[in-house]
Design an enzyme around this catalytic site. Structure first.
Site, short mmCIF file in Angstrom:
data_model
loop_
_atom_site.label_atom_id
_atom_site.label_comp_id
_atom_site.label_asym_id
_atom_site.label_seq_id
_atom_site.Cartn_x
_atom_site.Cartn_y
_atom_site.Cartn_z
N ASN A 10 0.85 -1.19 0.00
CA ASN A 10 0.00 0.00 0.00
C ASN A 10 0.89 1.25 0.00
O ASN A 10 1.56 1.55 0.99
CB ASN A 10 -0.90 -0.06 1.25
CG ASN A 10 -1.86 1.11 1.32
OD1 ASN A 10 -1.52 2.23 0.97
ND2 ASN A 10 -3.06 0.84 1.80
N LYS A 13 0.33 3.77 2.86
CA LYS A 13 0.93 3.36 4.14
C LYS A 13 2.43 3.61 4.10
O LYS A 13 3.03 4.07 5.08
CB LYS A 13 0.69 1.87 4.40
CG LYS A 13 -0.70 1.51 4.84
CD LYS A 13 -0.67 0.04 5.26
CE LYS A 13 -2.02 -0.54 5.49
NZ LYS A 13 -1.96 -1.97 5.81
N ASP A 70 -0.84 -3.98 9.77
CA ASP A 70 -2.16 -4.44 9.37
C ASP A 70 -3.15 -3.55 10.11
O ASP A 70 -3.00 -3.31 11.31
CB ASP A 70 -2.39 -5.91 9.69
CG ASP A 70 -3.48 -6.48 8.79
OD1 ASP A 70 -3.24 -6.60 7.57
OD2 ASP A 70 -4.59 -6.75 9.28
N PHE A 152 -6.34 8.00 2.01
CA PHE A 152 -6.79 6.79 1.29
C PHE A 152 -7.87 6.09 2.11
O PHE A 152 -8.25 6.55 3.20
CB PHE A 152 -5.61 5.86 1.05
CG PHE A 152 -5.07 5.19 2.29
CD1 PHE A 152 -4.29 5.90 3.19
CD2 PHE A 152 -5.34 3.86 2.57
CE1 PHE A 152 -3.80 5.30 4.34
CE2 PHE A 152 -4.85 3.23 3.72
CZ PHE A 152 -4.08 3.96 4.60
N GLY A 153 -8.35 4.97 1.57
CA GLY A 153 -9.28 4.10 2.31
C GLY A 153 -10.50 4.85 2.82
O GLY A 153 -11.20 5.53 2.07
N ASP A 155 -10.55 7.34 4.86
CA ASP A 155 -10.25 8.72 5.30
C ASP A 155 -11.38 9.71 4.99
O ASP A 155 -11.66 10.58 5.82
CB ASP A 155 -8.94 9.22 4.68
CG ASP A 155 -7.71 8.68 5.40
OD1 ASP A 155 -7.86 8.11 6.50
OD2 ASP A 155 -6.59 8.83 4.87
N LYS A 175 -2.87 14.48 10.10
CA LYS A 175 -3.23 13.06 10.25
C LYS A 175 -2.07 12.30 10.90
O LYS A 175 -2.26 11.49 11.80
CB LYS A 175 -3.60 12.43 8.89
CG LYS A 175 -3.95 10.95 9.03
CD LYS A 175 -4.26 10.24 7.74
CE LYS A 175 -4.46 8.75 8.00
NZ LYS A 175 -4.56 7.93 6.80
P1 IMP Z 1 -4.62 -4.03 5.12
O1 IMP Z 1 -3.95 -3.60 6.39
O2 IMP Z 1 -3.69 -4.05 3.97
O3 IMP Z 1 -5.42 -5.26 5.31
O4 IMP Z 1 -5.69 -2.93 4.71
C1 IMP Z 1 -6.05 -1.93 5.53
C2 IMP Z 1 -7.34 -1.29 5.02
O5 IMP Z 1 -7.90 -0.59 6.13
C3 IMP Z 1 -7.06 -0.25 3.96
O6 IMP Z 1 -7.22 -0.75 2.67
C4 IMP Z 1 -8.11 0.80 4.27
O7 IMP Z 1 -9.33 0.45 3.69
C5 IMP Z 1 -8.24 0.72 5.78
N1 IMP Z 1 -7.31 1.64 6.46
C6 IMP Z 1 -6.23 1.33 7.22
N2 IMP Z 1 -5.61 2.44 7.64
C7 IMP Z 1 -6.29 3.47 7.11
C8 IMP Z 1 -6.11 4.87 7.19
O8 IMP Z 1 -5.16 5.42 7.78
N3 IMP Z 1 -7.02 5.60 6.53
C9 IMP Z 1 -8.06 5.06 5.84
N4 IMP Z 1 -8.27 3.76 5.72
C10 IMP Z 1 -7.39 2.96 6.37
#
Ligand code: IMP
Length: 207
Positions: A10, A13, A70, A152-153, A155, A175
């Site tokens: 990601n 991240k 994660d 992202f995600g 947010d 953030k």
């Molecule tokens: P993973 O840790 O790769 O399984 O995915 C984490 C998922 O959680 C991301 O794809 C986002 O959908 C969500 N997520 C985790 N951290 C954040 C953040 O800081 N902002 C927004 N969404 C987040």
């Protein structure tokens, strides 16, 4: 310079964690530096299992200390969903927009005081003879509709406690000051220093 590999695909991240680790003086490598890395599989039941699995895979392949995050969103009204399934909430290849829409649909008509949620970040640091865990939480509420274009995600639909803006409306520096990931990284810094410094010291002595 001491090295650390980030075990994530990601890019958001990666950017956040690199900024948060800037003061450690470490050289931060990413998966782009290891084109033959096996896939990082996230089939665990918990954030912790997934973080450990990702960090272990990357450490075994790179022979360097590896740090994995994660993370996900836990909505209290939805009994902590989407949780570990945050990335795939609306389906295996769901986009962020589809995940946000599914969550907003499930919360349609739910009063603001019942829209409480928290982001959780679990970090795992894995090396030759250690595995360390650090967790961070950030509490807030789920907005009525998406706002903002940063981050992202989830947010655009997450309003951290003490703010009226969503994470996607706040500057990245803000953030990074208050987020779940800021807290998990802060908690991991002592381990990063001890484990990676100790490692280097040992290899110098035995060389
Ligand atoms: P993973 O840790 O790769 O399984 O995915 C984490 C998922 O959680 C991301 O794809 C986002 O959908 C969500 N997520 C985790 N951290 C954040 C953040 O800081 N902002 C927004 N969404 C987040």
């Amino acid at each position: 310079m001491k090295k650390l590999v980030l075990a994530t695909n990601n890019s958001h991240k990666t950017t956040e964690i690199k900024e948060l680790l800037a003061d450690t003086g470490l050289e931060i490598l990413t998966l782009a530096d290891f084109p033959k890395m096996p896939p990082l599989i996230e089939d665990g039941q918990t954030f912790r299992d997934n973080a450990l699995k990702k960090a272990r895979t990357v450490h075994l392949h790179s022979h360097l200390p590896a740090l994995a995050d994660d993370s996900g969103l836990e909505v209290f009204y939805l009994a902590m969903r989407p949780g570990v399934r945050s990335a795939r909430y609306a389906g295996e290849n769901a986009t962020d927009e589809q995940n946000n829409k599914k969550l907003l649909d499930e919360l349609r008509g739910v009063a603001p005081r019942r829209r409480g949620a928290q982001f959780r970040s679990v970090l795992a640091l894995v090396g030759p003879d250690f595995a360390e865990i650090s967790e961070g939480l950030c509490r807030g509420t789920i907005a009525e509709s998406p706002r903002g274009t940063n981050g992202f995600g989830y947010d655009p639909i997450f309003v951290p406690d003490g703010y009226t803006e969503t994470f996607a409306e706040l500057p990245s520096e803000e953030k990074n000051r208050i987020s779940h990931r800021a807290k998990s990284v802060k908690g991991m810094k002592a381990s990063i220093r001890t484990r990676i410094d100790a490692d280097e010291g040992l290899s110098r002595i035995t060389r």
